[in-house]
Design an enzyme around this catalytic site. Structure first.
Site, PDB file in Angstrom:
ATOM      1  N   ASP A 156      -9.638  -9.390   8.981  1.00  0.00           N
ATOM      2  CA  ASP A 156      -9.098  -8.049   8.685  1.00  0.00           C
ATOM      3  C   ASP A 156     -10.071  -6.900   8.932  1.00  0.00           C
ATOM      4  O   ASP A 156      -9.634  -5.821   9.306  1.00  0.00           O
ATOM      5  CB  ASP A 156      -8.631  -8.012   7.217  1.00  0.00           C
ATOM      6  CG  ASP A 156      -7.708  -6.843   6.917  1.00  0.00           C
ATOM      7  OD1 ASP A 156      -6.819  -6.552   7.742  1.00  0.00           O
ATOM      8  OD2 ASP A 156      -7.872  -6.217   5.854  1.00  0.00           O
ATOM      9  N   ASN A 187       6.249  -8.484   1.996  1.00  0.00           N
ATOM     10  CA  ASN A 187       4.799  -8.244   1.944  1.00  0.00           C
ATOM     11  C   ASN A 187       4.138  -9.152   0.893  1.00  0.00           C
ATOM     12  O   ASN A 187       3.106  -8.812   0.334  1.00  0.00           O
ATOM     13  CB  ASN A 187       4.516  -6.773   1.633  1.00  0.00           C
ATOM     14  CG  ASN A 187       3.047  -6.405   1.846  1.00  0.00           C
ATOM     15  OD1 ASN A 187       2.389  -6.916   2.759  1.00  0.00           O
ATOM     16  ND2 ASN A 187       2.512  -5.537   0.997  1.00  0.00           N
ATOM     17  N   SER A 188       4.762 -10.303   0.627  1.00  0.00           N
ATOM     18  CA  SER A 188       4.121 -11.225  -0.330  1.00  0.00           C
ATOM     19  C   SER A 188       2.852 -11.793   0.308  1.00  0.00           C
ATOM     20  O   SER A 188       2.757 -11.915   1.535  1.00  0.00           O
ATOM     21  CB  SER A 188       5.083 -12.329  -0.746  1.00  0.00           C
ATOM     22  OG  SER A 188       5.611 -12.992   0.374  1.00  0.00           O
ATOM     23  N   ARG A 189       1.902 -12.134  -0.530  1.00  0.00           N
ATOM     24  CA  ARG A 189       0.556 -12.436  -0.011  1.00  0.00           C
ATOM     25  C   ARG A 189      -0.035 -13.687  -0.643  1.00  0.00           C
ATOM     26  O   ARG A 189       0.375 -14.117  -1.717  1.00  0.00           O
ATOM     27  CB  ARG A 189      -0.380 -11.260  -0.347  1.00  0.00           C
ATOM     28  CG  ARG A 189       0.048  -9.912   0.220  1.00  0.00           C
ATOM     29  CD  ARG A 189      -0.369  -9.759   1.639  1.00  0.00           C
ATOM     30  NE  ARG A 189      -0.028  -8.462   2.208  1.00  0.00           N
ATOM     31  CZ  ARG A 189      -0.815  -7.811   3.063  1.00  0.00           C
ATOM     32  NH1 ARG A 189      -1.975  -8.303   3.446  1.00  0.00           N
ATOM     33  NH2 ARG A 189      -0.424  -6.661   3.568  1.00  0.00           N
ATOM     34  N   TYR A 230      -1.617  -3.533  -6.844  1.00  0.00           N
ATOM     35  CA  TYR A 230      -1.352  -4.315  -5.640  1.00  0.00           C
ATOM     36  C   TYR A 230      -2.430  -4.202  -4.573  1.00  0.00           C
ATOM     37  O   TYR A 230      -2.827  -3.095  -4.215  1.00  0.00           O
ATOM     38  CB  TYR A 230      -0.009  -3.885  -5.020  1.00  0.00           C
ATOM     39  CG  TYR A 230       0.585  -5.020  -4.216  1.00  0.00           C
ATOM     40  CD1 TYR A 230       1.379  -5.974  -4.839  1.00  0.00           C
ATOM     41  CD2 TYR A 230       0.309  -5.179  -2.872  1.00  0.00           C
ATOM     42  CE1 TYR A 230       1.885  -7.051  -4.139  1.00  0.00           C
ATOM     43  CE2 TYR A 230       0.809  -6.256  -2.157  1.00  0.00           C
ATOM     44  CZ  TYR A 230       1.603  -7.184  -2.798  1.00  0.00           C
ATOM     45  OH  TYR A 230       2.097  -8.254  -2.107  1.00  0.00           O
ATOM     46  N   ARG A 285       0.845  -1.194   0.000  1.00  0.00           N
ATOM     47  CA  ARG A 285       0.000   0.000   0.000  1.00  0.00           C
ATOM     48  C   ARG A 285       0.881   1.244   0.000  1.00  0.00           C
ATOM     49  O   ARG A 285       1.985   1.236   0.540  1.00  0.00           O
ATOM     50  CB  ARG A 285      -0.907   0.022   1.234  1.00  0.00           C
ATOM     51  CG  ARG A 285      -2.064  -0.958   1.156  1.00  0.00           C
ATOM     52  CD  ARG A 285      -2.987  -0.834   2.351  1.00  0.00           C
ATOM     53  NE  ARG A 285      -2.360  -1.275   3.564  1.00  0.00           N
ATOM     54  CZ  ARG A 285      -1.770  -0.502   4.462  1.00  0.00           C
ATOM     55  NH1 ARG A 285      -1.762   0.810   4.311  1.00  0.00           N
ATOM     56  NH2 ARG A 285      -1.209  -0.999   5.539  1.00  0.00           N
ATOM     57  N   HIS A 314     -10.739  -1.956  11.376  1.00  0.00           N
ATOM     58  CA  HIS A 314      -9.652  -2.826  10.908  1.00  0.00           C
ATOM     59  C   HIS A 314      -9.463  -3.943  11.941  1.00  0.00           C
ATOM     60  O   HIS A 314      -8.490  -3.941  12.694  1.00  0.00           O
ATOM     61  CB  HIS A 314      -8.384  -1.973  10.767  1.00  0.00           C
ATOM     62  CG  HIS A 314      -7.268  -2.637  10.038  1.00  0.00           C
ATOM     63  ND1 HIS A 314      -5.954  -2.269  10.222  1.00  0.00           N
ATOM     64  CD2 HIS A 314      -7.253  -3.629   9.114  1.00  0.00           C
ATOM     65  CE1 HIS A 314      -5.186  -2.995   9.436  1.00  0.00           C
ATOM     66  NE2 HIS A 314      -5.945  -3.835   8.761  1.00  0.00           N
ATOM     67  N   CYS A 347       0.633  -7.513  11.748  1.00  0.00           N
ATOM     68  CA  CYS A 347       0.919  -7.695  13.178  1.00  0.00           C
ATOM     69  C   CYS A 347       0.190  -8.923  13.726  1.00  0.00           C
ATOM     70  O   CYS A 347      -0.035  -9.028  14.928  1.00  0.00           O
ATOM     71  CB  CYS A 347       0.517  -6.459  13.977  1.00  0.00           C
ATOM     72  SG  CYS A 347       1.597  -5.062  13.699  1.00  0.00           S
ATOM     73  N   GLY A 371      -4.390  -3.653  -1.376  1.00  0.00           N
ATOM     74  CA  GLY A 371      -5.283  -2.606  -0.909  1.00  0.00           C
ATOM     75  C   GLY A 371      -5.355  -1.400  -1.840  1.00  0.00           C
ATOM     76  O   GLY A 371      -6.305  -0.624  -1.791  1.00  0.00           O
ATOM     77  N   SER A 430      -1.475  -3.491  10.211  1.00  0.00           N
ATOM     78  CA  SER A 430      -1.179  -4.460   9.155  1.00  0.00           C
ATOM     79  C   SER A 430       0.070  -5.264   9.489  1.00  0.00           C
ATOM     80  O   SER A 430       1.055  -4.715  10.005  1.00  0.00           O
ATOM     81  CB  SER A 430      -0.927  -3.701   7.840  1.00  0.00           C
ATOM     82  OG  SER A 430      -1.976  -2.806   7.606  1.00  0.00           O
ATOM     83  N   LYS A 456      -9.672  -2.072   1.474  1.00  0.00           N
ATOM     84  CA  LYS A 456      -9.327  -0.913   2.316  1.00  0.00           C
ATOM     85  C   LYS A 456     -10.099   0.341   1.891  1.00  0.00           C
ATOM     86  O   LYS A 456     -10.560   1.117   2.732  1.00  0.00           O
ATOM     87  CB  LYS A 456      -7.827  -0.633   2.233  1.00  0.00           C
ATOM     88  CG  LYS A 456      -6.960  -1.810   2.629  1.00  0.00           C
ATOM     89  CD  LYS A 456      -7.208  -2.222   4.039  1.00  0.00           C
ATOM     90  CE  LYS A 456      -6.341  -3.389   4.438  1.00  0.00           C
ATOM     91  NZ  LYS A 456      -6.581  -3.841   5.799  1.00  0.00           N
TER      92      LYS A 456
HETATM   93  C1  OXD Z   1      -3.230  -4.437   5.206  1.00  0.00           C
HETATM   94  C2  OXD Z   1      -3.945  -5.557   4.573  1.00  0.00           C
HETATM   95  O1  OXD Z   1      -2.260  -3.937   4.626  1.00  0.00           O
HETATM   96  O2  OXD Z   1      -4.854  -6.114   5.209  1.00  0.00           O
HETATM   97  O3  OXD Z   1      -3.647  -4.042   6.306  1.00  0.00           O
HETATM   98  O4  OXD Z   1      -3.647  -5.901   3.417  1.00  0.00           O
HETATM   99 MN    MN Z   2      -5.356  -5.080   7.018  1.00  0.00          MN
END
Ligand code: OXD
Ligand code: MN
Length: 587
Positions: free
Chosen positions: A275, A364-366, A197, A69, A226, A250, A199, A248, A206
């Site tokens: 989330d 930050n790979s998802r 990418y 983000r 959130h 955490c 969000g 995010s 978001k």
């Molecule tokens: C964030 C997410 O960045 O949930 O908070 O993707």
């Molecule tokens: Mn989030």
């Protein structure tokens, strides 16, 4: 395409501006998805992963400049800058449109324009809200299909006369210099340009479900947060629902899917969401929460069978992975996954992995995967009324200062404690990692209006109900002098959740301190956990000198909101300062 004149006019206007080669109304069907996947495999947007080990799973590598983000390029455009507040980047709506509209001019030439009607929230829920995302990214379509309820039923909702959020998205040229994520809450509109990418691009998440929805929630008297939502079932079969806000990356996904340690036999955790929570006051005065999303867009690194077995058992099939590494036999791989690191890996940029290039998977790979595949998915997750929330939990990533857990004295103190949350920054957003910043309610990047008004809105619930949830603050991330985590975290967080459920049921003890109610070491169920009593004491200790400095930092932060700051928040600061002084005198 639609019998809704407002939607039809908007689609026409967008098409006239962006000049796509084709326009497709997305129906969300399997056949449509299969064809999209085929086209993305053909043009290299996706790569097929090992069908034997990861059936129907795909890898996407984003542009290396587009991996998170972009908070500095995210704007809230309101007529009055004060309504966006110091917590947001602001532009006047006219200026915002003038900035991005020229970028959209002709941007879909040679591309297909996809029109995605979507619903955030369960079908049939009075709290669900619709949106339409127009995008030129098939990858966005495939992800939105997992993350939201898309297609005909969403369109039916709009055509039945319900309002909808208009979200216009183009990847443009993926140029960071021409990237903007603009929100126009007064017009329920989003314009996002130049990023593909997460969000930034999946606008239901978001942009809609937090920034625009938080604005709507204030106007209409509810909360868009959130927060993960989970149910805690005790050995007698009673389930207590809690919602928990953390910044995010955490550990929301891990907490939402927690597997309790063996010693806490008979306890179970049920996942409702990982989330976002939309919460409304019920007739019983309790807050009832729905998860507006249908999938998880979780951070891959660190996820393993030991940290989150439910997640690992969710994401092995029908998943889209973004920016992870791959093993020579085509399996997704990231730092922290189970097993030894393979000798050869292809990194997130498609290169043979070499340590000189940093981690193999981007931090930050998802993964994007349907919530319905999660073994701990709650049978209440699609209930139209949501689930009743007994506790709200807030927390951040703090290597010092914040104790393992405390309970707020009352709603007003709870709102203060949540507004004062601070956390070390993570890779979920571009920018420096590991810096402590204030992240009230974990909403710093997501609150679509002035935080001072947001806290006033939160405080206002105390006049509307006597049945509000208890509020807690937790910190799983305390470190000792050698930089090691003091608390084991993950499944052992169940011990803290157990104390929280006991407090909600009027059981278990706590000691009053100026910052809140803290358990004695003996109030936490630490059975089967090999943790030195000194460490437990340190995790629960409140050092008055450190807290005086912390309160001063909090006061300075609140000062930046000027006159709009609610007096209750300032009152809490004064109370805590006074009580710290009194406790020091007494000692
Ligand atoms: C964030 C997410 O960045 O949930 O908070 O993707
Ligand atoms: Mn989030």
């Amino acid at each position: 395409m639609t019998n809704n004149p407002e939607l039809a006019a908007w689609i026409d206007a967008v098409a006239a501006l962006t000049t796509p080669d084709q326009i497709r109304l997305v129906d969300g069907s399997d056949a449509e998805n299969d064809a999209l996947i085929e086209s993305m495999l053909a043009d290299g947007t996706l790569e097929k992963l090992n069908e034997q080990t990861h059936p129907n799973c795909f890898l996407h590598r984003s542009d290396p400049s587009d991996v998170a983000r972009v908070e500095h390029l995210t704007f809230v455009c309101t007529e009055d800058s004060e309504d966006a507040g110091p917590n947001n980047n602001w532009m006047a709506p006219e200026e915002g449109h003038a900035k991005v509209d020229p970028l959209f001019d002709g941007c879909m030439k040679g591309r297909t324009m996809y029109v995605i009607p979507y619903l955030m929230g369960p079908y049939g829920s009075p709290f669900s809200r619709a949106g339409v995302e127009i995008t030129d990214s098939p990858y966005v379509v495939a992800n939105m299909r997992i993350m939201a309820r898309i297609g005909q039923r969403a369109l039916d909702h709009i055509e039945a006369g319900n309002s909808f959020v208009r979200g216009l998205h183009s990847i443009g040229q993926l140029d960071p210099e021409q990237r903007y994520i603009m929100h126009f809450p007064e017009d329920l509109m989003i314009k996002s340009f130049g990023s593909g990418y997460g969000g930034n691009a999946l606008l239901g998440k978001k942009c809609h479900a937090l920034r625009i929805a938080s604005w709507q929630a204030r106007t209409e008297g509810w909360l868009a947060e959130h927060m993960l939502i989970l149910g805690i079932e005790d050995p007698a079969g009673n389930t207590t629902y809690v919602a928990a806000a953390f910044p995010s990356a955490c550990g929301k996904t891990n907490l939402a899917m927690l597997v309790p340690p063996a010693a806490l036999d008979g306890w179970k955790v049920w996942t409702v969401g990982d989330d976002i929570a939309w919460m409304h006051l019920g007739e019983d005065g309790r807050l009832w929460a729905i998860n507006p999303e249908a999938g998880f867009f979780g951070v891959a690194p660190g996820t393993s069978l030991s940290t989150n077995p439910n997640c690992m058992n969710t994401l092995g099939r029908n998943a889209i992975y973004t920016n992870v590494a791959v093993t020579p036999d085509g399996q997704p791989w990231w730092e922290g996954i189970d097993g030894d690191k393979p000798g050869e890996l292809i990194d997130w940029q498609g290169r043979p992995h070499s340590l000189e290039n940093g981690p193999a998977a981007h931090p930050n790979s998802r993964f994007t995967v349907s919530a319905s595949q999660c073994p701990s998915y709650s049978d209440q997750a699609n209930e139209p009324q949501g689930v009743p929330i007994s506790a709200l939990i807030f927390g951040g990533r703090r290597s010092a200062v914040a104790p393992l857990v405390f309970e707020a004295l009352d709603w007003e103190h709870g709102v203060f404690a949540a507004a004062a949350v601070a956390s070390e920054t993570t890779a979920a957003a571009t920018g420096a990692v590991g810096q402590v910043r204030r992240d009230p309610m974990a909403m710093k990047p997501f609150c679509g209006y002035n935080f001072a008004d947001y806290w006033t809105h939160w405080l206002g619930f105390k006049d509307k109900s006597e049945n509000l949830p208890k509020v807690f603050h937790v910190n799983w991330f305390r470190k000792d002098a050698d930089g090691n985590f003091m608390w084991p975290g993950f499944g052992d967080n169940m011990r803290v959740l157990k104390w929280i459920t006991e407090r909600c049921a009027g059981q278990s003890n706590a000691v009053k301190t100026p910052i809140g109610l803290i358990p004695n070491g003996s109030d936490l169920d630490l059975s089967g956990l090999d943790l030195d009593q000194k460490v437990v004491d340190a995790l629960l200790a409140i050092d008055p000198n450190i807290w005086r400095t912390e309160i001063e930092a909090i006061e300075e932060y609140f000062g930046s909101f000027g006159e709009r700051i609610p007096s209750e928040i300032l009152g809490q600061i004064e109370r805590i300062k006074r009580e710290i002084t009194e406790s020091q005198r007494a000692a």
